[in-house]
Write an enzyme that holds these catalytic residues in place. Structure first.
Site, PDB file in Angstrom:
ATOM      1  N   TYR A   1       0.860  -1.184   0.000  1.00 37.69           N
ATOM      2  CA  TYR A   1       0.000   0.000   0.000  1.00 37.69           C
ATOM      3  C   TYR A   1       0.896   1.235   0.000  1.00 37.69           C
ATOM      4  O   TYR A   1       2.063   1.150   0.380  1.00 37.69           O
ATOM      5  CB  TYR A   1      -0.961   0.005   1.192  1.00 37.69           C
ATOM      6  CG  TYR A   1      -0.317  -0.324   2.524  1.00 37.69           C
ATOM      7  CD1 TYR A   1       0.171   0.670   3.352  1.00 37.69           C
ATOM      8  CD2 TYR A   1      -0.198  -1.652   2.939  1.00 37.69           C
ATOM      9  CE1 TYR A   1       0.773   0.367   4.554  1.00 37.69           C
ATOM     10  CE2 TYR A   1       0.409  -1.968   4.148  1.00 37.69           C
ATOM     11  CZ  TYR A   1       0.885  -0.947   4.953  1.00 37.69           C
ATOM     12  OH  TYR A   1       1.490  -1.256   6.147  1.00 37.69           O
TER      13      TYR A   1
ATOM     14  N   HIS B   1       5.888  -0.606   1.965  1.00 38.02           N
ATOM     15  CA  HIS B   1       5.643   0.437   0.972  1.00 38.02           C
ATOM     16  C   HIS B   1       6.535   0.254  -0.252  1.00 38.02           C
ATOM     17  O   HIS B   1       7.695  -0.113  -0.123  1.00 38.02           O
ATOM     18  CB  HIS B   1       5.912   1.816   1.561  1.00 38.02           C
ATOM     19  CG  HIS B   1       5.146   2.064   2.814  1.00 38.02           C
ATOM     20  ND1 HIS B   1       3.793   1.905   2.873  1.00 38.02           N
ATOM     21  CD2 HIS B   1       5.545   2.449   4.049  1.00 38.02           C
ATOM     22  CE1 HIS B   1       3.391   2.177   4.094  1.00 38.02           C
ATOM     23  NE2 HIS B   1       4.431   2.509   4.822  1.00 38.02           N
TER      24      HIS B   1
END
Ligand code: C5P
Length: 211
Positions: free
Chosen positions: A139, A187
């Site tokens: 994400y 990430h």
């Protein structure tokens, strides 16, 4: 309980909305960016982001602060809380943080101005992940979400405190680096950085690399 719509400065030909998006990278240390950051109309910081003791490099002004329940910090009465809610608990936490505990104690638990809370539609996270990062990584990072948000809010965007420092470490300006192999976790740091560089080449923003 919170304002139904965003409280944003509308675009106008008479005023250029200049924004500084300030990430937490250690490359801010020794940068002397403080006065330059404070010169912007809107200064967006995120998570812990202390300014006290770091004024020379990160400045003092915070008009908007992005945070989550686990990274919350008390805000002053003039700072907007920007909230990227992505699970039910986040919204429950937000409501309980601004709800008085009992009739004797009318102060909210959370020290912030509820009239300056800005809650993003969770669809925005989906949009950034799918459109800007082509579904790479788990994400988007808080910093990357904030950066894309700022492109909607501002006419000029200057970006500080993103990426590794000059020794290749992904550290915070306010912490001693304990884990030298620290990278960007869940990430897609590499893809986010590439997107940031592309936006800079296209002159959509200016990127200040720090020290
Ligand atoms: O670590 P934290 O999430 O609090 O940092 C806020 C944002 O700053 C990150 O989401 C990331 O986009 C950016 N950052 C960075 N390089 C670092 C530290 C943080 O780009 N070394």
């Amino acid at each position: 309980m919170f304002p139904p719509g965003p409280n944003l400065t509308e675009p106008s030909p008479d005023h250029c909305r200049m924004c500084a998006v300030v990430g937490n990278s250690g490359n801010l240390n020794g940068s002397h960016y403080g006065p330059l950051i404070d010169y912007h109309d809107i200064v967006i910081r995120m998570n812990k982001a202390p300014t006290e003791g770091y004024e020379r490099d990160v400045g003092t002004k915070t008009t908007h602060h992005v945070m989550y329940p686990h990274s919350s910090t008390a805000l002053d009465n003039t700072t907007h809380l920007v909230f990227f809610a992505y699970k039910t608990y986040d919204l429950k936490w937000l409501i309980s943080s601004f709800t008085p505990r009992n009739s004797k104690d009318m102060k909210p638990r959370f020290l912030g101005n509820k009239d300056l809370v800005l809650i993003l539609n969770p669809e925005f996270i989906h949009h950034v992940h799918h459109v800007w990062l082509k579904k790479k990584g788990g994400y988007p990072s808080t910093g990357f979400l904030t950066l894309i948000l700022s492109l909607h809010m501002c006419d000029e965007v200057d970006v500080f405190g993103f990426g590794a420092d000059s020794r290749g470490n992904w550290n915070h300006y306010f912490e001693e680096l304990k884990n030298k192999r620290l990278k960007t976790g869940q990430h897609p740091g590499h893809h986010e950085f590439t997107a940031l560089q592309r936006l800079q080449r296209q002159r959509k923003l200016r990127f200040f690399r720090g020290w």
